[in-house]
Scaffold this motif. Sequence first.
Motif, PDB file in Angstrom:
ATOM      1  N   VAL A 432       0.731  -1.207  -0.078  1.00  0.00           N
ATOM      2  CA  VAL A 432      -0.033  -0.156   0.023  1.00  0.00           C
ATOM      3  C   VAL A 432       0.775   1.231   0.071  1.00  0.00           C
ATOM      4  N   GLN A 433       1.896   1.282   0.868  1.00  0.00           N
ATOM      5  CA  GLN A 433       2.708   2.358   0.786  1.00  0.00           C
ATOM      6  C   GLN A 433       3.416   2.519  -0.213  1.00  0.00           C
ATOM      7  N   ALA A 434       4.090   1.492  -1.000  1.00  0.00           N
ATOM      8  CA  ALA A 434       4.791   1.663  -2.310  1.00  0.00           C
ATOM      9  C   ALA A 434       3.717   2.283  -3.300  1.00  0.00           C
ATOM     10  N   GLU A 435       2.650   1.875  -3.330  1.00  0.00           N
ATOM     11  CA  GLU A 435       1.396   2.326  -4.500  1.00  0.00           C
ATOM     12  C   GLU A 435       1.179   3.778  -4.265  1.00  0.00           C
ATOM     13  N   LEU A 436       1.120   4.086  -2.977  1.00  0.00           N
ATOM     14  CA  LEU A 436       0.937   5.431  -2.770  1.00  0.00           C
ATOM     15  C   LEU A 436       2.273   6.566  -2.964  1.00  0.00           C
ATOM     16  N   ALA A 437       3.439   5.727  -2.852  1.00  0.00           N
ATOM     17  CA  ALA A 437       4.539   6.613  -3.299  1.00  0.00           C
ATOM     18  C   ALA A 437       4.658   6.497  -4.712  1.00  0.00           C
ATOM     19  N   THR A 438       4.196   5.754  -5.587  1.00  0.00           N
ATOM     20  CA  THR A 438       4.321   5.566  -7.009  1.00  0.00           C
ATOM     21  C   THR A 438       3.195   6.885  -7.287  1.00  0.00           C
ATOM     22  N   ALA A 439       2.027   6.985  -6.693  1.00  0.00           N
ATOM     23  CA  ALA A 439       1.221   8.133  -7.226  1.00  0.00           C
ATOM     24  C   ALA A 439       1.690   9.714  -6.742  1.00  0.00           C
ATOM     25  N   ASN A 440       2.574   9.545  -5.627  1.00  0.00           N
ATOM     26  CA  ASN A 440       3.142  10.693  -5.166  1.00  0.00           C
ATOM     27  C   ASN A 440       4.380  11.223  -6.271  1.00  0.00           C
ATOM     28  N   ALA A 441       4.773  10.032  -6.873  1.00  0.00           N
ATOM     29  CA  ALA A 441       6.097  10.185  -7.641  1.00  0.00           C
ATOM     30  C   ALA A 441       5.295  11.023  -9.119  1.00  0.00           C
ATOM     31  N   VAL A 442       4.096  10.509  -9.466  1.00  0.00           N
ATOM     32  CA  VAL A 442       3.607  11.071 -10.645  1.00  0.00           C
ATOM     33  C   VAL A 442       3.463  12.491 -10.293  1.00  0.00           C
ATOM     34  N   ALA A 443       2.666  12.872  -9.247  1.00  0.00           N
ATOM     35  CA  ALA A 443       2.327  14.215  -8.956  1.00  0.00           C
ATOM     36  C   ALA A 443       3.772  15.047  -8.982  1.00  0.00           C
ATOM     37  N   ASP A 444       4.920  14.412  -8.366  1.00  0.00           N
ATOM     38  CA  ASP A 444       6.051  15.299  -8.221  1.00  0.00           C
ATOM     39  C   ASP A 444       6.433  15.618  -9.535  1.00  0.00           C
ATOM     40  N   GLU A 445       6.416  14.441 -10.514  1.00  0.00           N
ATOM     41  CA  GLU A 445       6.995  14.680 -11.743  1.00  0.00           C
ATOM     42  C   GLU A 445       6.093  15.801 -12.686  1.00  0.00           C
ATOM     43  N   THR A 465      -3.654   9.990 -15.224  1.00  0.00           N
ATOM     44  CA  THR A 465      -2.518   9.176 -14.798  1.00  0.00           C
ATOM     45  C   THR A 465      -2.489   9.269 -13.161  1.00  0.00           C
ATOM     46  N   TYR A 466      -2.733  10.199 -12.517  1.00  0.00           N
ATOM     47  CA  TYR A 466      -2.789  10.126 -11.154  1.00  0.00           C
ATOM     48  C   TYR A 466      -3.807   9.759 -10.545  1.00  0.00           C
ATOM     49  N   ALA A 467      -4.868   9.923 -11.290  1.00  0.00           N
ATOM     50  CA  ALA A 467      -6.201   9.094 -10.674  1.00  0.00           C
ATOM     51  C   ALA A 467      -5.985   7.784 -10.888  1.00  0.00           C
ATOM     52  N   ALA A 468      -5.475   7.260 -11.908  1.00  0.00           N
ATOM     53  CA  ALA A 468      -5.575   5.734 -11.950  1.00  0.00           C
ATOM     54  C   ALA A 468      -4.539   5.109 -10.651  1.00  0.00           C
ATOM     55  N   LYS A 469      -3.316   5.965 -10.413  1.00  0.00           N
ATOM     56  CA  LYS A 469      -2.671   5.316  -9.531  1.00  0.00           C
ATOM     57  C   LYS A 469      -3.189   5.362  -8.239  1.00  0.00           C
ATOM     58  N   LEU A 470      -3.949   6.510  -7.885  1.00  0.00           N
ATOM     59  CA  LEU A 470      -4.937   6.608  -6.560  1.00  0.00           C
ATOM     60  C   LEU A 470      -5.878   5.495  -6.670  1.00  0.00           C
ATOM     61  N   THR A 471      -6.411   5.304  -7.942  1.00  0.00           N
ATOM     62  CA  THR A 471      -7.515   3.914  -7.875  1.00  0.00           C
ATOM     63  C   THR A 471      -6.797   2.676  -7.247  1.00  0.00           C
ATOM     64  N   ASP A 472      -5.535   2.515  -7.974  1.00  0.00           N
ATOM     65  CA  ASP A 472      -4.821   1.246  -7.526  1.00  0.00           C
ATOM     66  C   ASP A 472      -4.580   1.345  -5.846  1.00  0.00           C
ATOM     67  N   TYR A 474      -6.518   2.890  -3.697  1.00  0.00           N
ATOM     68  CA  TYR A 474      -7.625   2.779  -3.062  1.00  0.00           C
ATOM     69  C   TYR A 474      -8.060   1.273  -3.017  1.00  0.00           C
ATOM     70  N   LYS A 475      -7.778   0.514  -3.949  1.00  0.00           N
ATOM     71  CA  LYS A 475      -8.126  -0.859  -4.031  1.00  0.00           C
ATOM     72  C   LYS A 475      -7.269  -1.686  -3.066  1.00  0.00           C
ATOM     73  N   LEU A 476      -5.935  -1.359  -3.080  1.00  0.00           N
ATOM     74  CA  LEU A 476      -5.169  -2.134  -2.093  1.00  0.00           C
ATOM     75  C   LEU A 476      -5.416  -1.666  -0.545  1.00  0.00           C
ATOM     76  N   GLN A 477      -5.782  -0.460  -0.243  1.00  0.00           N
ATOM     77  CA  GLN A 477      -6.249   0.229   0.830  1.00  0.00           C
ATOM     78  C   GLN A 477      -7.413  -0.408   1.207  1.00  0.00           C
ATOM     79  N   LEU A 478      -8.373  -0.875   0.475  1.00  0.00           N
ATOM     80  CA  LEU A 478      -9.608  -1.365   0.575  1.00  0.00           C
ATOM     81  C   LEU A 478      -9.297  -3.112   1.336  1.00  0.00           C
TER      82      LEU A 478
END
Length: 693
Positions: A432-445, A465-472, A474-478
């Motif tokens: 979950v933390q890795a997926e959130l880091a990926t979303a943050n990396a997209v936002a940072d870029e 792209t950012y929404a897709a990463k957040l969706t992933d 969210y699924k892992l968070q569930l």
Amino acid sequence: MATVRAVLLCLVAILELGAVTWCALWPLRDELAALARARGWWERVDFTLGNLDVMLLAFAKDLTLLVLVTSTPTHTTRPGRHPGPSPEAANHSGVRKAVSVLCGLHAAFLLVKAAAVAVNAPAQLWPAAGETAGSTSVGLVFLYVSIVVSLVASLASQGLGRGVVSEREDAWDEQQAAVEDEEARDSLRAPLLVGESTTTTSRLGTRAADATQAVETATADGKTGSKAAVAGKDATSKAAAAKRKQRTLMELLRLAFVDWPLLMVAFTAGSLAALGSASVAYLTGQMVDFASIELDRSRFTHTTLLLLLVAGLTALFTGTRGGLFTVANTRLNVRLRKSLFHALLQMEIGFFDTNRTGEIISRLAADTSTVADQVGLNMNVMLRSATQAAMVLFFMFAASWRLTVVTFILVPVVLTISGAYGKFYSKLSKRVQAELATANAVADEVLSTMTTVKAHAIQDSAEATYAAKLTDFYKLQLLEAGAYSLYAILTTFLPNLVTAVVLFYGGNLVLAGVMSRGALVSFMLYQQSLTSAFQLMGDVFSALTAAVGAADKVVELMKRQPAFSPGGHLVLPSLEGRVEAQEVVFHYPSRPEVQVLNGLSLMAHPGEVVALVGPSGGGKSSVIKLLERFYLPTSGRILIDGHDLGQFNPKWLRKQVALVSQVRQHVALSSAPSFKISPRVFLISVHLRSQIM
């Protein structure tokens, strides 16, 4: 050639089969004729009164284990060569899992049988003379000896079996690499001219077709092959890391057990404290009996005073144990620092060029304290928990051996389930933390290149792209939320389930008059203490793993040998001071791609003055460092009076050489320094009595 693990695996199997066969057939020695028929076996197999099933399952388990282990290949080849499995036939990873599942199921069966025997078998230690297993028990001694021996052998076979499979996998990898090298050599030997022969041309065509097909197959299965390669590398890396951690842990324990007299006193105090804790629970049950059953006020008062005395002594021994372990922990810390500092002083200068001083200081200051604290604390907890569990089990057996067997089986099973699920939940949390880091990396870029984003009008694409990463995420968070809910349910319900089972069975024993009410109360306190001890021992292994991770670098530095020996044993009666450099080539260890000196030859006789002139970085100071033997030449030699620098005793040589590292530096082979080094000019003056400056 059989390895040590393979021999041990066979030895464990032989001992297990011999023990369970003896325990199963000796009580039935008068009934062996009936076992000649299949019906005789069926009539005498009893889950709670006999142990023929233990013997049969032991034979089945060992036979299956043998088939699994020998099914793994140890060599590989290619079609058309020596017979052997292809690389795709490697099944080592699957076999290791199968070995774990097989031994795990076998151990689970034995635990269930042990509990069933405790509940249903009569209190009969030995088989009654003249009676068969079909009518009475073969005896608790034979039953539990066969169960315990088979259980221990199953656990040992799991580790040894996996180890043998890993060894066969290593041999398979080496053979595969050898085959690939042989094929590469054959391809280099292949004729390149067209006019060789029809056979050669046909062979080349076949080889080309095979190569084309291999390329197509590799392209089609590229992702699968890549994943398999990554998995193989990960498995190899994990195995190497496990071996390294094991070596590190053994080294830490070796350093810690230098203080074994202190540790023995601390262990004795801890054992007395554990005995006192168990006695407090026992006296509590006695007080319940005297207050509710026997109604004896004087004995009740006497037991209360005795409980207070035992509690006071327990506190004293507990404090003694903690204080002594703290002293041992401090001594380990000091020993680690001294050993590491001694090792650092032996390192060559090149080591400090390639390792940052801050990192080395961190190892010396922070990591040593972390390692010592973790090892000392966990040794304290481990010894305390082990002695507590041993003492509590003794009192539990004295209260009710049947209830003890049931509890002793249920508690480890519950803790194992909770621990395994806890590891799964921890891994899921990391995902979950890795997926959130990926979303943050997209936002940072996107945010760091906002000018480019707006220039190309790709805001919508970036947002998608950012929404897709957040969706992933969210699924892992569930999934994590569901996993946490199940984990909370298990960790809350399973301990209460154990308590309910123990109370239910213990209550039946009380109602049957086998156990007193006070003994049941004491037993429940014992059970809580046993659960706590097992849980702490499980936590110790996790904490030791973290400590070993911090200790890896410390032990690595302590065990590291210098890149070259400090020197020899040569001591000259007098030193003339003739310095010679022969075809010296030199690279700094931190910059191996930069050649500092390229074939430098230099002769300085006693009484001569030699000047080295050149720009910064030309190698002037490098010559001095080589003369001081701070570094070794890549090739060539440095001689003094015709002897290589490496032959001299280092301490004697340092007494003959003086180095002043200032704006003006001096290096002398006598007491009158006249060798001067300026930022641009190096002067080497050699006098009689070996002045080299």
